[in-house]
Design a protein around this motif. Structure first.
Motif, PDB file in Angstrom:
ATOM      1  N   TYR A 238      59.859  37.913  11.773  1.00 17.89           N
ATOM      2  CA  TYR A 238      59.834  39.109  12.640  1.00 17.89           C
ATOM      3  C   TYR A 238      59.602  40.366  11.795  1.00 17.89           C
ATOM      4  O   TYR A 238      58.831  41.252  12.171  1.00 17.89           O
TER       5      TYR A 238
ATOM      6  N   TRP B 223      65.930  30.356  21.615  1.00 18.23           N
ATOM      7  CA  TRP B 223      66.376  31.473  20.771  1.00 18.23           C
ATOM      8  C   TRP B 223      65.345  32.606  20.815  1.00 18.23           C
ATOM      9  O   TRP B 223      65.667  33.758  21.108  1.00 18.23           O
TER      10      TRP B 223
ATOM     11  N   ARG C 174      76.611  22.430   8.869  1.00 17.19           N
ATOM     12  CA  ARG C 174      76.627  23.182  10.127  1.00 17.19           C
ATOM     13  C   ARG C 174      76.462  24.693   9.902  1.00 17.19           C
ATOM     14  O   ARG C 174      76.069  25.414  10.815  1.00 17.19           O
ATOM     15  N   TYR C 175      76.759  25.165   8.690  1.00 17.53           N
ATOM     16  CA  TYR C 175      76.514  26.580   8.390  1.00 17.53           C
ATOM     17  C   TYR C 175      75.120  26.776   7.791  1.00 17.53           C
ATOM     18  O   TYR C 175      74.473  27.789   8.013  1.00 17.53           O
TER      19      TYR C 175
ATOM     20  N   ILE D 114      65.705  36.516  22.653  1.00 18.57           N
ATOM     21  CA  ILE D 114      65.797  37.756  21.848  1.00 18.57           C
ATOM     22  C   ILE D 114      65.426  39.022  22.641  1.00 18.57           C
ATOM     23  O   ILE D 114      66.192  39.987  22.638  1.00 18.57           O
TER      24      ILE D 114
ATOM     25  N   SER E 151      83.951  28.859  13.295  1.00 18.56           N
ATOM     26  CA  SER E 151      82.494  28.908  13.146  1.00 18.56           C
ATOM     27  C   SER E 151      81.929  30.171  13.782  1.00 18.56           C
ATOM     28  O   SER E 151      81.042  30.819  13.214  1.00 18.56           O
TER      29      SER E 151
ATOM     30  N   MET F  15      57.261  39.864  17.884  1.00 17.27           N
ATOM     31  CA  MET F  15      57.741  38.522  18.209  1.00 17.27           C
ATOM     32  C   MET F  15      56.618  37.482  18.145  1.00 17.27           C
ATOM     33  O   MET F  15      56.892  36.290  18.047  1.00 17.27           O
TER      34      MET F  15
ATOM     35  N   PHE G  36      67.902  31.101  11.133  1.00 14.92           N
ATOM     36  CA  PHE G  36      68.114  32.532  11.389  1.00 14.92           C
ATOM     37  C   PHE G  36      67.275  33.381  10.421  1.00 14.92           C
ATOM     38  O   PHE G  36      66.568  34.304  10.831  1.00 14.92           O
TER      39      PHE G  36
ATOM     40  N   MET H   7      75.140  24.752  15.462  1.00 10.50           N
ATOM     41  CA  MET H   7      76.252  24.208  14.679  1.00 10.50           C
ATOM     42  C   MET H   7      76.851  22.989  15.367  1.00 10.50           C
ATOM     43  O   MET H   7      77.102  21.962  14.737  1.00 10.50           O
TER      44      MET H   7
ATOM     45  N   ILE I 251      63.549  33.183  11.264  1.00 12.03           N
ATOM     46  CA  ILE I 251      63.184  34.021  12.422  1.00 12.03           C
ATOM     47  C   ILE I 251      63.194  35.500  12.022  1.00 12.03           C
ATOM     48  O   ILE I 251      62.242  36.239  12.285  1.00 12.03           O
ATOM     49  N   LEU I 252      64.263  35.886  11.325  1.00  7.70           N
ATOM     50  CA  LEU I 252      64.394  37.282  10.897  1.00  7.70           C
ATOM     51  C   LEU I 252      63.227  37.675   9.979  1.00  7.70           C
ATOM     52  O   LEU I 252      62.605  38.737  10.139  1.00  7.70           O
TER      53      LEU I 252
ATOM     54  N   ILE J  64      82.598  33.121  11.546  1.00  5.51           N
ATOM     55  CA  ILE J  64      81.748  33.133  10.342  1.00  5.51           C
ATOM     56  C   ILE J  64      80.317  33.526  10.699  1.00  5.51           C
ATOM     57  O   ILE J  64      79.697  34.373  10.046  1.00  5.51           O
ATOM     58  N   ILE J  65      79.804  32.912  11.770  1.00  2.47           N
ATOM     59  CA  ILE J  65      78.406  33.176  12.127  1.00  2.47           C
ATOM     60  C   ILE J  65      78.241  34.622  12.614  1.00  2.47           C
ATOM     61  O   ILE J  65      77.238  35.269  12.319  1.00  2.47           O
TER      62      ILE J  65
ATOM     63  N   PRO K  37      71.799  26.538  10.683  1.00  2.00           N
ATOM     64  CA  PRO K  37      71.517  27.741  11.482  1.00  2.00           C
ATOM     65  C   PRO K  37      71.157  28.951  10.617  1.00  2.00           C
ATOM     66  O   PRO K  37      70.336  29.768  11.018  1.00  2.00           O
TER      67      PRO K  37
ATOM     68  N   LEU L  94      65.263  45.964  14.621  1.00  3.89           N
ATOM     69  CA  LEU L  94      65.424  44.641  15.251  1.00  3.89           C
ATOM     70  C   LEU L  94      65.542  44.808  16.776  1.00  3.89           C
ATOM     71  O   LEU L  94      66.088  45.816  17.239  1.00  3.89           O
ATOM     72  N   PRO L  95      65.022  43.826  17.549  1.00  8.48           N
ATOM     73  CA  PRO L  95      65.024  43.968  19.014  1.00  8.48           C
ATOM     74  C   PRO L  95      66.430  44.179  19.592  1.00  8.48           C
ATOM     75  O   PRO L  95      67.376  43.497  19.192  1.00  8.48           O
TER      76      PRO L  95
ATOM     77  N   CYS M 200      73.002  30.121  17.184  1.00  9.50           N
ATOM     78  CA  CYS M 200      73.545  29.549  15.942  1.00  9.50           C
ATOM     79  C   CYS M 200      74.759  28.662  16.263  1.00  9.50           C
ATOM     80  O   CYS M 200      74.936  27.595  15.675  1.00  9.50           O
TER      81      CYS M 200
ATOM     82  N   GLU N 228      78.138  36.708   9.519  1.00  9.46           N
ATOM     83  CA  GLU N 228      76.898  36.494   8.767  1.00  9.46           C
ATOM     84  C   GLU N 228      75.728  37.232   9.425  1.00  9.46           C
ATOM     85  O   GLU N 228      74.982  37.963   8.765  1.00  9.46           O
ATOM     86  N   VAL N 229      75.592  37.019  10.748  1.00 11.20           N
ATOM     87  CA  VAL N 229      74.490  37.670  11.476  1.00 11.20           C
ATOM     88  C   VAL N 229      74.636  39.187  11.396  1.00 11.20           C
ATOM     89  O   VAL N 229      73.648  39.904  11.190  1.00 11.20           O
TER      90      VAL N 229
ATOM     91  N   PHE O 126      68.714  40.899  19.380  1.00 10.72           N
ATOM     92  CA  PHE O 126      68.669  40.007  18.227  1.00 10.72           C
ATOM     93  C   PHE O 126      70.054  39.462  17.879  1.00 10.72           C
ATOM     94  O   PHE O 126      70.217  38.268  17.619  1.00 10.72           O
TER      95      PHE O 126
ATOM     96  N   PHE P 171      69.030  44.544   7.358  1.00  9.48           N
ATOM     97  CA  PHE P 171      67.665  44.754   7.834  1.00  9.48           C
ATOM     98  C   PHE P 171      67.521  46.064   8.614  1.00  9.48           C
ATOM     99  O   PHE P 171      66.599  46.830   8.371  1.00  9.48           O
TER     100      PHE P 171
ATOM    101  N   PHE Q 178      73.449  40.463   7.941  1.00 11.23           N
ATOM    102  CA  PHE Q 178      71.988  40.510   7.817  1.00 11.23           C
ATOM    103  C   PHE Q 178      71.389  41.578   8.735  1.00 11.23           C
ATOM    104  O   PHE Q 178      70.406  42.214   8.400  1.00 11.23           O
TER     105      PHE Q 178
END
Lengths: 505, 146
Positions: free
Chosen positions: A405, B80, A390-391, B84, B117, A411, A398, B101, A401-402, B120-121, A394, B140-141, B97, B124-125, B89, B132, B128
């Motif tokens: 882009y 998704w 489940r981790y 955006i 979850s 897009m 992700f 999950m 997509i990143l 964590i997500i 996604p 990023l948008p 995400c 994580e996002v 983003f 970036f 990143f």
């Protein structure tokens, strides 16, 4: 010589060494996780290299590639499930050894054999690529056309179960590559009224989509799977003892490394084929073939030396001719383009320092793999094998997509990536391998430019089309193309006759 | 039963047809290569179609089990991408995400796991996003929040 020294000095910076170490760790973890392939790992890291210098970017990707191929051996040995298709053969002997309580032994064998195979492949790349690039400098448009046709013919016959489907996949890739502005003449083709399509299909986005999205959808479809890992009992002195045993079989190491390198050089065939061919040959050459599959180190030596040797081998046609040897090399092709480098002989003339730096970085990454694998390999495998799906799922979507882009900050590329991903999944379900499609996509412009330019060159000749069939290098390439197309048909016929003979008996 | 070779052949014949109808106004330079490719694609697809009817190794049956999950996942990815430009983003990625999950693992729908979850997500996002947007200088948008 200056280029070589400059390349080496560019690699030996603290920044690049740390990037390679990170790449080795990431590659090992990706390879150790069933469902994640080396191609996917390299495709997902590609966007992070956009802003790096060419040498740093290529060195990071090279380290991930080498380590991911090796990382596949961990789950092959400890779980009986190959982490990547390159380690299928490692399960045959590695898992029985682990199950018998000798888990540390096959891991050391896989590490030492992978390092030796990897170093051998990179050495061949270092010595074979420059002279081959000098030959490639003599290529004109007809030769480039035939190189593309040869590349497609061989991948069509090797990468797919069906020659016809391989051919159709390659043609589909070629056709998609013609979307946008024609390389000669400037016609706007197949844009279906969409101005955003005039630039053609963005290659890196398409590669990320084709290699990552189908795998993610397959993972989601199969759902969470519990992998039961064999516990590794550590014993003092086993590393030295086992490494000595591996080094005591130079014949097996050399044969498997040569097989891996040659298979890597052939476009379309990668570690997935090399490891099985090497295992088969090791068994045939062995004094005790009946013991293969029961848990002997010979089998692990063969498969692991061969699959890591494909890394260097696969880069030979990519760096010299611009034809990717393996799917991962297709992603590296995209990375070279992003860095403004055109794969082909130019890499050994104009950008020789970067190319030699990249090749040297592969040597360093292979040596790093030895240390990281022996010290942290098992712990890293244990860590990633506990990562819930489940981790994972996604996160991959992700990053896809990143990454798509980040190529041009738009897009539309994300949309193209998703469209390619969905098309790739659908085609996979219909029995198409992504290899021929990707190669068609890459070789399309090369083939078209060669074809049209050769036609223009031949306008003054009495019989223009003869230009494709009369030049010496073209003739060699035509013969190779015919052999690659006819060989599977002949071997298929022989197999059918053999089966019919067995049936009649 | 769906035959993979037959579907593949029909699909590729359609592709050849669609591309073939788009070649109207092209010059000789622009048309010569795609025309050759379209002809080879059409001929080899026709051969595959005939092979599938002749019954000689006519392809494996298409396995449709689990396709519902794949369809929902694909739809979620499309949503998704459409979200955006509106949500930005970060927000759209965290939201989708989370849905993904829950789709992958039923256990993630339990409140406690859902909160873990989400945390964590979100981290994580964010990690990143920072790498970036700040380190790699990729704009990023942005959306309703940031």
């Amino acid at each position: 010589m200056d280029a070589l020294l400059s390349g080496i000095s560019q690699v030996l910076t603290l920044n690049n060494l740390l990037l390679m170490l990170g790449g080795t760790l990431a590659g090992l973890m990706a390879g150790a996780l069933p469902g994640l392939t080396a191609t996917m790992a390299v495709a997902l890291i590609l966007p992070f290299t956009f802003t790096m210098s060419p040498v740093s970017g290529l060195a990071t990707m090279g380290a991930i590639y080498m380590a991911a191929i090796y990382g596949g051996s961990f789950s092959a040995i400890l779980v009986n499930t190959p982490g990547t298709p390159s380690s299928i053969g490692t399960t045959f002997d590695g898992y029985p050894m682990a199950k018998a309580g000798r888990g540390q032994e096959p891991i050391v064998v896989a590490t030492v054999a992978s390092v030796i195979g990897g170093l051998f492949g990179v050495a061949v790349l270092a010595f074979l690529a420059p002279p081959l690039a000098r030959v490639a400098l003599k290529f004109g448009p007809p030769e480039y056309f035939w190189v593309s046709v040869f590349g497609l013919s061989i991948i069509a016959s090797l990468a797919s179960k069906s020659l016809l489907k391989g051919l159709i996949g390659g043609m589909f890739g070629l056709l998609v590559s013609t979307i946008g502005i024609a390389p000669i003449g400037g016609d706007v083709r197949f844009t279906f009224g969409q101005p955003s399509m005039q630039g053609g299909i963005e290659l890196v986005g398409a590669l990320i989509g084709l290699f990552c999205i189908p795998e993610v959808l397959s993972l989601m479809r199969q759902g969470s799977k519990a992998y039961e890992s064999v516990r590794v009992e550590k014993r003092r002195g086993v590393i030295w003892e086992t490494a000595t045993k591996v080094l005591a079989m130079p014949g097996n190491l050399l044969r498997s490394s040569v097989i891996g390198t040659v298979v890597g050089i052939i476009p379309g065939a990668g570690g997935n084929i090399a490891n099985l061919v090497a295992y088969n040959e090791a068994q045939r050459a062995s004094k005790y073939p009946e013991r293969f599959g029961t848990g002997i180190i010979d089998g692990v030596v063969a498969t692991e030396a061969a699959n890591n040797a494909t890394v260097g081998g696969g880069l030979v046609p990519l760096l010299t001719l611009g034809v990717p040897g393996t799917p991962v090399d297709a992603v590296i092709y995209g990375a070279l383009l992003i860095q403004g480098l055109r794969p082909g002989p130019e890499l050994f003339t104009v950008h020789a320092d970067i190319t030699y730096g990249f090749i040297f970085s592969l040597f360093i990454a292979t040596l790093m793999m030895l240390v990281v694998g022996l010290v942290m390999g098992t712990a890293l495998h244990r860590l990633v094998s506990r990562l819930p799906l489940r981790y994972l799922v996604p996160s991959i979507v992700f990053l896809s997509i990143l990454g798509s882009y980040a190529i041009r900050n738009n897009m539309t590329d994300v949309g193209v990536m998703l469209a390619c991903g969905f098309a790739g999944y659908l085609l996979k379900q219909l029995g198409f391998h992504p290899g021929p499609i990707v190669l068609g996509l890459i070789l399309g412009p090369l083939a078209e430019e060669g074809f049209v330019q050769a036609t223009l060159m031949a306008k003054a000749l009495p019989v223009p089309w003869l230009i494709f069939f009369t030049r010496p290098i073209s003739i060699v390439l035509i013969v190779m193309t015919v052999v690659s197309l006819v060989w599977p048909l002949l071997s298929g016929g022989r197999k059918l006759r053999k089966e019919a003979g067995i049936g009649a008996q | 039963m769906l035959n993979s070779d037959r579907i593949a052949a029909i699909l590729m014949l359609l592709v050849a047809l669609v591309f073939g109808t788009q070649m109207g106004n092209l010059t000789n330079f622009g048309i010569v290569f795609p025309r050759a490719v379209i002809i080879v694609l059409a001929v080899s697809s026709a051969a595959l179609l005939m092979k599938s009817w002749a019954g000689r190794g006519g392809g494996e049956a298409v396995d449709v089990r689990g396709m519902q999950t794949v369809a929902v996942a694909a739809a979620l990815m499309v949503v998704w991408v459409f979200l955006i430009p509106y949500l930005g983003f970060y927000v759209s990625s965290v939201l989708t995400c989370l849905f993904m999950m829950a789709l992958v693992d039923g256990a993630a729908r339990k409140p406690r796991t859902l909160i873990t979850s989400l945390a964590i997500i979100a981290l994580e996002v964010a990690a990143f996003y920072i790498v970036f947007a700040k380190l790699l200088v990729v704009p990023l948008p942005k959306g309703i929040l940031f």
